[in-house]
Design a protein around this motif. Sequence first.
Motif, short mmCIF file in Angstrom:
data_model
loop_
_atom_site.label_atom_id
_atom_site.label_comp_id
_atom_site.label_asym_id
_atom_site.label_seq_id
_atom_site.Cartn_x
_atom_site.Cartn_y
_atom_site.Cartn_z
N PRO A 234 9.08 -58.45 -7.55
CA PRO A 234 9.71 -58.22 -6.24
C PRO A 234 9.76 -59.48 -5.37
CG PRO A 234 7.54 -57.22 -6.35
CD PRO A 234 7.87 -57.64 -7.74
N GLU A 235 8.80 -60.39 -5.57
CA GLU A 235 8.73 -61.58 -4.72
C GLU A 235 9.68 -62.68 -5.20
OE1 GLU A 235 6.39 -62.56 -8.23
OE2 GLU A 235 6.75 -60.72 -7.13
N LYS A 236 10.28 -62.50 -6.39
CA LYS A 236 11.14 -63.56 -6.93
C LYS A 236 12.61 -63.31 -6.62
CE LYS A 236 7.87 -64.98 -10.26
NZ LYS A 236 7.28 -64.92 -11.52
N THR A 237 13.38 -64.40 -6.68
CA THR A 237 14.83 -64.27 -6.53
C THR A 237 15.40 -64.03 -7.92
OG1 THR A 237 14.76 -65.82 -4.70
CG2 THR A 237 16.90 -65.54 -5.79
N VAL A 238 16.05 -62.88 -8.10
CA VAL A 238 16.64 -62.55 -9.40
C VAL A 238 18.16 -62.53 -9.23
CG1 VAL A 238 16.79 -60.87 -11.28
CG2 VAL A 238 14.61 -61.24 -10.11
N VAL A 239 18.82 -63.28 -10.09
CA VAL A 239 20.27 -63.48 -9.96
C VAL A 239 20.96 -63.02 -11.24
CG1 VAL A 239 22.06 -65.24 -9.64
CG2 VAL A 239 19.90 -65.43 -8.39
N LEU A 240 22.06 -62.25 -11.08
CA LEU A 240 22.91 -61.84 -12.20
C LEU A 240 24.23 -62.59 -12.03
CD1 LEU A 240 23.43 -59.80 -14.57
CD2 LEU A 240 24.25 -58.19 -12.84
N ALA B 241 13.37 -44.51 -12.55
CA ALA B 241 12.43 -43.96 -11.57
C ALA B 241 12.10 -42.49 -11.84
CB ALA B 241 13.00 -44.13 -10.16
N LEU B 242 12.97 -41.79 -12.57
CA LEU B 242 12.75 -40.37 -12.86
C LEU B 242 12.11 -40.16 -14.24
CD1 LEU B 242 16.20 -39.07 -11.57
CD2 LEU B 242 13.98 -38.88 -10.41
N SER B 243 11.77 -41.26 -14.91
CA SER B 243 11.31 -41.19 -16.30
C SER B 243 9.81 -41.48 -16.40
CB SER B 243 12.08 -42.21 -17.14
OG SER B 243 13.47 -41.97 -17.01
N ASP B 244 9.24 -41.14 -17.58
CA ASP B 244 7.81 -41.39 -17.79
C ASP B 244 7.55 -42.74 -18.43
OD1 ASP B 244 6.90 -38.84 -16.82
OD2 ASP B 244 7.92 -38.00 -18.57
N VAL B 245 8.43 -43.14 -19.35
CA VAL B 245 8.21 -44.41 -20.04
C VAL B 245 9.57 -44.97 -20.47
CG1 VAL B 245 7.84 -43.30 -22.31
CG2 VAL B 245 6.88 -45.56 -21.89
N ILE C 158 19.96 -59.62 -7.09
CA ILE C 158 19.58 -58.22 -7.24
C ILE C 158 18.62 -57.90 -6.10
CG2 ILE C 158 18.39 -56.53 -8.70
CD1 ILE C 158 20.91 -57.46 -10.10
N ASN C 159 18.97 -56.88 -5.33
CA ASN C 159 18.09 -56.41 -4.26
C ASN C 159 17.79 -54.94 -4.51
OD1 ASN C 159 17.97 -58.82 -2.64
ND2 ASN C 159 20.15 -58.44 -2.23
N MET C 160 16.62 -54.51 -4.11
CA MET C 160 16.29 -53.11 -4.37
C MET C 160 15.36 -52.58 -3.30
SD MET C 160 14.85 -51.64 -7.94
CE MET C 160 16.09 -52.62 -8.77
N GLU C 161 15.62 -51.34 -2.92
CA GLU C 161 14.76 -50.68 -1.93
C GLU C 161 13.35 -50.54 -2.53
OE1 GLU C 161 13.77 -46.44 -0.39
OE2 GLU C 161 15.63 -46.59 -1.60
N GLU C 162 12.32 -50.81 -1.72
CA GLU C 162 10.94 -50.90 -2.25
C GLU C 162 10.46 -49.57 -2.86
OE1 GLU C 162 9.25 -53.32 -3.07
OE2 GLU C 162 7.13 -52.75 -3.03
N ALA C 163 10.82 -48.44 -2.25
CA ALA C 163 10.34 -47.15 -2.78
C ALA C 163 10.92 -46.91 -4.18
CB ALA C 163 10.73 -46.03 -1.83
N LEU C 164 12.18 -47.24 -4.35
CA LEU C 164 12.82 -47.09 -5.66
C LEU C 164 12.17 -48.04 -6.66
CD1 LEU C 164 15.02 -46.15 -7.65
CD2 LEU C 164 16.55 -47.88 -6.66
N ARG C 165 11.95 -49.27 -6.24
CA ARG C 165 11.35 -50.26 -7.14
C ARG C 165 9.99 -49.78 -7.65
NH1 ARG C 165 7.75 -54.10 -7.77
NH2 ARG C 165 6.74 -53.71 -5.77
N LEU C 166 9.18 -49.25 -6.75
CA LEU C 166 7.84 -48.82 -7.15
C LEU C 166 7.91 -47.66 -8.14
CD1 LEU C 166 5.91 -49.14 -3.78
CD2 LEU C 166 5.57 -50.49 -5.88
N ARG C 167 8.88 -46.75 -7.95
CA ARG C 167 9.00 -45.62 -8.88
C ARG C 167 9.52 -46.08 -10.25
NH1 ARG C 167 12.77 -42.08 -6.97
NH2 ARG C 167 13.18 -43.27 -5.08
N ALA C 168 10.42 -47.07 -10.23
CA ALA C 168 10.99 -47.56 -11.49
C ALA C 168 10.00 -48.48 -12.23
CB ALA C 168 12.30 -48.31 -11.21
#
Length: 306
Positions: A70-76, A118-122, A279-289
């Motif tokens: 999350p702390e890094k800059t990720v570019v596509l 985010a909805l998966s187990d593994v 790539i940016n992502m909402e923190e709650a989604l990131r933690l679930r994924a």
Amino acid sequence: MSIQEDILRLKREKNAVVLAHYYVDGAVQDAADFVGDSYYLSAAARETDKPVIIFCGVRFMAESAKIMNPEKTVVLPDELSDCPMARMTEAAEIAEVRAARSDLSVVCYINSTAEIKALSDVCVTSSNALKIIPRLPSKNIFFIPDQNLAKYAAAHIPEKNFIFGSGYCHVHTGITPEDVSAAKTAQPDALVLAHPECTEGTLALADYIGSTSGIINFAEKSEALSFIICTEAGVLRELKRSCPGKRFFFVGRRQFCPNMKSITLEKLRDSLDTLSPRINMEEALRLRALRPLEAMHALAKRADSL
Ligand code: 13P
Ligand code: SF4
């Protein structure tokens, strides 16, 4: 200054690491620091200490890198580079299957959006699915989205009860058994190496089935000298590099992923220059994924250490 020199200079200036999948253009693979299959690249993204990751692949790969960093800059380098299969699962489908069974693991092929992860187990990739699924506690496995990889895994893990997703990869399902049979007639001494995203009919004709890295390693170690390759044509660069003197045949005109090939050297250079598209992502989604991705890395590591 050549474009390759520009890329080298920008990588140094931005302190960036460039990751590339085997399916991207050969010139882009040449410019990368790490080239590999989905699992290898996911591990490389997890382990790098560089503050900037440029991901030459499709969106779900760059998203996974962001989820783990999350702390890094990720570019596509091309923001439209997306894997259609990653969007072939509906959240409602997962809820329905979960509601019908308590003893269930939702196994998500890494080719999925962050929302579905985010909805998966593994998570799994084609190189570790057969190692990870037997280690899951549940008898029932809902494997999303790739129905072909799911059927391949189910045939190897009879102790589990599989429920199949309905997704598929248009590149691999386009490699038909008829094409493979014709290639075998033309090259009777060649071994058929296939990716498990191919259909059951194509896999039935294969001498070896595995991920892109698996295919490359098999060709390298094999005593055979010619191979019919049933995956995206971008693997040819590494096959030629690692197997000098061996011959490789493709079976049709469709072994080409337009999304992977949309990453060009020019886009790589520009993305290094501007550090966008990000790539940016909402923190709650990131933690679930993050949970299923970390579960994959932990289970794959445990399996490898045995
Ligand atoms: P692997 O690199 O894991 O074999 O996956 C192939 C693929 O289709 C990636 O999109
Ligand atoms: Fe997606 Fe298939 Fe392209 Fe891989 S080859 S990125 S699964 S469309």
